[in-house]
Design an enzyme around this catalytic site. Structure first.
Site, PDB file in Angstrom:
ATOM      1  N   THR A  63      -2.591   8.643   7.862  1.00 37.72           N
ATOM      2  CA  THR A  63      -2.516   7.839   6.659  1.00 37.72           C
ATOM      3  C   THR A  63      -2.826   8.690   5.434  1.00 37.72           C
ATOM      4  O   THR A  63      -3.016   9.914   5.557  1.00 37.72           O
ATOM      5  CB  THR A  63      -3.424   6.593   6.796  1.00 37.72           C
ATOM      6  OG1 THR A  63      -3.202   5.742   5.676  1.00 37.72           O
ATOM      7  CG2 THR A  63      -4.900   6.945   6.891  1.00 37.72           C
ATOM      8  N   LYS A  67       0.044  12.435   5.047  1.00 45.19           N
ATOM      9  CA  LYS A  67       1.364  12.256   5.658  1.00 45.19           C
ATOM     10  C   LYS A  67       2.268  13.476   5.481  1.00 45.19           C
ATOM     11  O   LYS A  67       3.042  13.812   6.369  1.00 45.19           O
ATOM     12  CB  LYS A  67       2.034  11.002   5.097  1.00 45.19           C
ATOM     13  CG  LYS A  67       1.338   9.733   5.576  1.00 45.19           C
ATOM     14  CD  LYS A  67       2.091   8.489   5.194  1.00 45.19           C
ATOM     15  CE  LYS A  67       1.428   7.279   5.843  1.00 45.19           C
ATOM     16  NZ  LYS A  67       2.179   6.054   5.648  1.00 45.19           N
ATOM     17  N   ASP A 103       7.034   2.681  10.528  1.00 38.43           N
ATOM     18  CA  ASP A 103       7.075   1.597   9.533  1.00 38.43           C
ATOM     19  C   ASP A 103       8.430   0.886   9.555  1.00 38.43           C
ATOM     20  O   ASP A 103       8.488  -0.341   9.433  1.00 38.43           O
ATOM     21  CB  ASP A 103       6.809   2.143   8.123  1.00 38.43           C
ATOM     22  CG  ASP A 103       5.320   2.322   7.850  1.00 38.43           C
ATOM     23  OD1 ASP A 103       4.505   1.695   8.566  1.00 38.43           O
ATOM     24  OD2 ASP A 103       4.967   3.082   6.934  1.00 38.43           O
ATOM     25  N   ARG A 154       9.889  -0.381 -11.399  1.00 38.18           N
ATOM     26  CA  ARG A 154       9.404  -0.171 -12.779  1.00 38.18           C
ATOM     27  C   ARG A 154       9.810   1.216 -13.278  1.00 38.18           C
ATOM     28  O   ARG A 154      10.341   1.367 -14.361  1.00 38.18           O
ATOM     29  CB  ARG A 154       7.880  -0.336 -12.790  1.00 38.18           C
ATOM     30  CG  ARG A 154       7.239  -0.043 -14.119  1.00 38.18           C
ATOM     31  CD  ARG A 154       5.746  -0.240 -14.050  1.00 38.18           C
ATOM     32  NE  ARG A 154       5.090   0.650 -13.083  1.00 38.18           N
ATOM     33  CZ  ARG A 154       3.788   0.663 -12.855  1.00 38.18           C
ATOM     34  NH1 ARG A 154       3.005  -0.189 -13.493  1.00 38.18           N
ATOM     35  NH2 ARG A 154       3.273   1.499 -11.964  1.00 38.18           N
ATOM     36  N   GLY A 241       3.509  -9.563   5.207  1.00 37.65           N
ATOM     37  CA  GLY A 241       3.380  -8.165   5.629  1.00 37.65           C
ATOM     38  C   GLY A 241       2.556  -7.933   6.888  1.00 37.65           C
ATOM     39  O   GLY A 241       2.592  -6.828   7.453  1.00 37.65           O
TER      40      GLY A 241
HETATM   41  P1  NAP Z   1       3.008   3.165  -3.538  1.00 38.03           P
HETATM   42  O1  NAP Z   1       3.682   4.331  -2.921  1.00 38.03           O
HETATM   43  O2  NAP Z   1       1.797   3.368  -4.371  1.00 38.03           O
HETATM   44  O3  NAP Z   1       4.105   2.375  -4.417  1.00 38.03           O
HETATM   45  C1  NAP Z   1       3.718   1.304  -5.225  1.00 38.03           C
HETATM   46  C2  NAP Z   1       4.941   0.612  -5.811  1.00 38.03           C
HETATM   47  O4  NAP Z   1       4.485  -0.520  -6.572  1.00 38.03           O
HETATM   48  C3  NAP Z   1       5.762   1.477  -6.764  1.00 38.03           C
HETATM   49  O5  NAP Z   1       7.116   1.124  -6.671  1.00 38.03           O
HETATM   50  C4  NAP Z   1       5.194   1.071  -8.126  1.00 38.03           C
HETATM   51  O6  NAP Z   1       6.082   1.252  -9.186  1.00 38.03           O
HETATM   52  C5  NAP Z   1       4.977  -0.419  -7.911  1.00 38.03           C
HETATM   53  N1  NAP Z   1       3.989  -0.948  -8.843  1.00 38.03           N
HETATM   54  C6  NAP Z   1       2.656  -0.748  -8.843  1.00 38.03           C
HETATM   55  N2  NAP Z   1       2.075  -1.398  -9.868  1.00 38.03           N
HETATM   56  C7  NAP Z   1       3.080  -2.010 -10.563  1.00 38.03           C
HETATM   57  C8  NAP Z   1       3.132  -2.811 -11.727  1.00 38.03           C
HETATM   58  N3  NAP Z   1       2.031  -3.137 -12.403  1.00 38.03           N
HETATM   59  N4  NAP Z   1       4.340  -3.276 -12.136  1.00 38.03           N
HETATM   60  C9  NAP Z   1       5.472  -2.958 -11.451  1.00 38.03           C
HETATM   61  N5  NAP Z   1       5.482  -2.194 -10.341  1.00 38.03           N
HETATM   62  C10 NAP Z   1       4.304  -1.717  -9.909  1.00 38.03           C
HETATM   63  O7  NAP Z   1       2.579   2.108  -2.433  1.00 38.03           O
HETATM   64  P2  NAP Z   1       3.217   1.883  -0.972  1.00 38.03           P
HETATM   65  O8  NAP Z   1       2.518   2.716   0.008  1.00 38.03           O
HETATM   66  O9  NAP Z   1       4.696   1.958  -1.093  1.00 38.03           O
HETATM   67  O10 NAP Z   1       2.769   0.367  -0.679  1.00 38.03           O
HETATM   68  C11 NAP Z   1       3.287  -0.688  -1.451  1.00 38.03           C
HETATM   69  C12 NAP Z   1       2.833  -2.043  -0.892  1.00 38.03           C
HETATM   70  O11 NAP Z   1       3.306  -2.198   0.440  1.00 38.03           O
HETATM   71  C13 NAP Z   1       1.305  -2.233  -0.794  1.00 38.03           C
HETATM   72  O12 NAP Z   1       0.999  -3.549  -1.174  1.00 38.03           O
HETATM   73  C14 NAP Z   1       0.983  -2.001   0.668  1.00 38.03           C
HETATM   74  O13 NAP Z   1      -0.152  -2.704   1.094  1.00 38.03           O
HETATM   75  C15 NAP Z   1       2.233  -2.556   1.305  1.00 38.03           C
HETATM   76  N6  NAP Z   1       2.487  -1.960   2.631  1.00 38.03           N
HETATM   77  C16 NAP Z   1       2.446  -2.794   3.679  1.00 38.03           C
HETATM   78  C17 NAP Z   1       2.708  -2.313   4.929  1.00 38.03           C
HETATM   79  C18 NAP Z   1       2.670  -3.264   6.071  1.00 38.03           C
HETATM   80  O14 NAP Z   1       2.604  -2.822   7.222  1.00 38.03           O
HETATM   81  N7  NAP Z   1       2.721  -4.544   5.818  1.00 38.03           N
HETATM   82  C19 NAP Z   1       3.024  -0.950   5.116  1.00 38.03           C
HETATM   83  C20 NAP Z   1       3.053  -0.100   4.002  1.00 38.03           C
HETATM   84  C21 NAP Z   1       2.785  -0.624   2.743  1.00 38.03           C
HETATM   85  P3  NAP Z   1       6.148   2.665  -9.991  1.00 38.03           P
HETATM   86  O15 NAP Z   1       6.986   3.589  -9.156  1.00 38.03           O
HETATM   87  O16 NAP Z   1       6.785   2.309 -11.289  1.00 38.03           O
HETATM   88  O17 NAP Z   1       4.725   3.138 -10.143  1.00 38.03           O
END
Ligand code: NAP
Length: 288
Positions: A63, A67, A103, A154, A241
């Site tokens: 994690t 990665k 994933d 965004r 999720g």
């Molecule tokens: P990440 O790499 O940090 O990406 C975050 C994303 O959210 C980016 O596209 C970012 O946009 C957007 N974002 C954040 N704040 C925002 C705001 N205020 N307005 C608009 N867009 C915003 O995170 P990640 O690892 O991809 O994870 C994303 C989500 O998926 C999390 O909630 C995580 O818990 C969930 N997840 C769930 C699983 C599961 O097994 N269920 C697995 C993986 C992840 P920008 O590019 O513009 O910053």
């Protein structure tokens, strides 16, 4: 024979739900083994992975922030990991370190289980967000024939980069294009952190979606996000999720402990019990 022990390696790693999941299955299947947290500092990860065969572990989940290091350290990886450019599961095979991205299959398995037939007539899909999780989701949707898959983020550049790297009928679009895109979409997936506890809500008008469209939210804290509520209020099928979190763990367990476990309501309940306590402390964005 020694008892197999797997781990989740990250920094920090204490809020991971993986030990709950894997220990549940070990107990359910009456297997000898354990799954532990393994905090490894960033400057020690390369050496840890290079000497993995001597670590005493049969494999691990990887994690944040390790990665990329794991991607570089393995001798071989599955097609999903290669295409997505990240892996989250590693194991030893004949002394070689191998890796996979679970994933994408985890996401697909959760929809298969919770919204059967969701991919019977794949068409256009809209993915919100372009972070780490989005890559796996876009790859997964392409593997089931969804086209075009349009990424709306965004920061547009990140969406364009995913579209370029994965190739095929994947597009990047502006936020202002959303209403029109939703009108033609079979599926909407939120991969942003919006709607997650402690984060701003995801404000989205679902009116343009077709009545038989499916909505999925990767966020699992809270379990029932505003997006899921709005989708259900519109009579749409909606998948949260948690299922992805549970299903992504299946291939790793099978590699390490030799049996393929299943995602059951009892497992779901066991993990939900841990979520309440961890929710306020954990603003992490990673599944493992
Ligand atoms: P990440 O790499 O940090 O990406 C975050 C994303 O959210 C980016 O596209 C970012 O946009 C957007 N974002 C954040 N704040 C925002 C705001 N205020 N307005 C608009 N867009 C915003 O995170 P990640 O690892 O991809 O994870 C994303 C989500 O998926 C999390 O909630 C995580 O818990 C969930 N997840 C769930 C699983 C599961 O097994 N269920 C697995 C993986 C992840 P920008 O590019 O513009 O910053």
């Amino acid at each position: 024979m020694t008892t197999p022990v797997a781990c989740v390696v990250g920094w920090p790693v204490k809020h991971s739900r993986s030990p709950t999941i894997h220990r549940f299955w070990l107990k359910e299947l009456a297997l000898a083994g354990d799954y532990v947290l393994k905090p490894v500092e960033p400057d020690a990860i390369q050496a840890f992975l290079a000497d993995f065969a001597d670590s005493g572990f049969v494999g691990c989940n990887v994690t944040v922030p390790h990665k990329e290091a794991a991607f570089r350290a393995v001798a071989g990886m599955d097609e999903a990991a290669r295409a997505i450019g990240a892996l989250n599961t590693i194991w030893l095979e004949d002394g070689r370190l191998l890796g996979a991205n679970t994933d994408a299959p985890g996401f697909l398995a959760s929809l298969d289980q919770e919204a059967p037939g969701w991919d019977a007539a794949p068409g256009p899909a809209v993915v919100l967000g372009a972070g780490g999780a989005a890559k796996a989701i876009v790859y997964a949707l392409r593997s089931r024939g969804f086209a075009p898959v349009t990424i709306v983020n965004r920061t547009e550049k990140r969406a364009e980069q995913i579209a370029r790297n994965l190739g095929g009928p994947i597009e990047a679009a502006r936020l202002t294009a959303l209403p029109g895109l939703l009108g033609g979409a079979r599926l909407l997936v939120n991969t942003t952190t919006l709607g997650m506890e402690g984060q701003p809500p995801l404000d989205l008008d679902l009116a343009p979606l077709a009545d038989d469209a499916v909505v999925s939210d990767l966020v699992y804290v809270p379990l029932e996000t505003g997006l899921l509520k709005a989708a259900r209020a519109r009579g749409l099928r909606a998948v949260g999720g948690l299922g992805m979190l549970l299903h992504q763990a299946v291939p790793g367990f099978e590699h390490w402990f030799g049996r393929r476990p299943t995602v059951t309501p009892a497992l779901r309940a066991a993990v939900i019990e841990t979520l309440g306590a961890a929710a306020s402390a954990d603003a992490g964005t990673d599944a493992a």
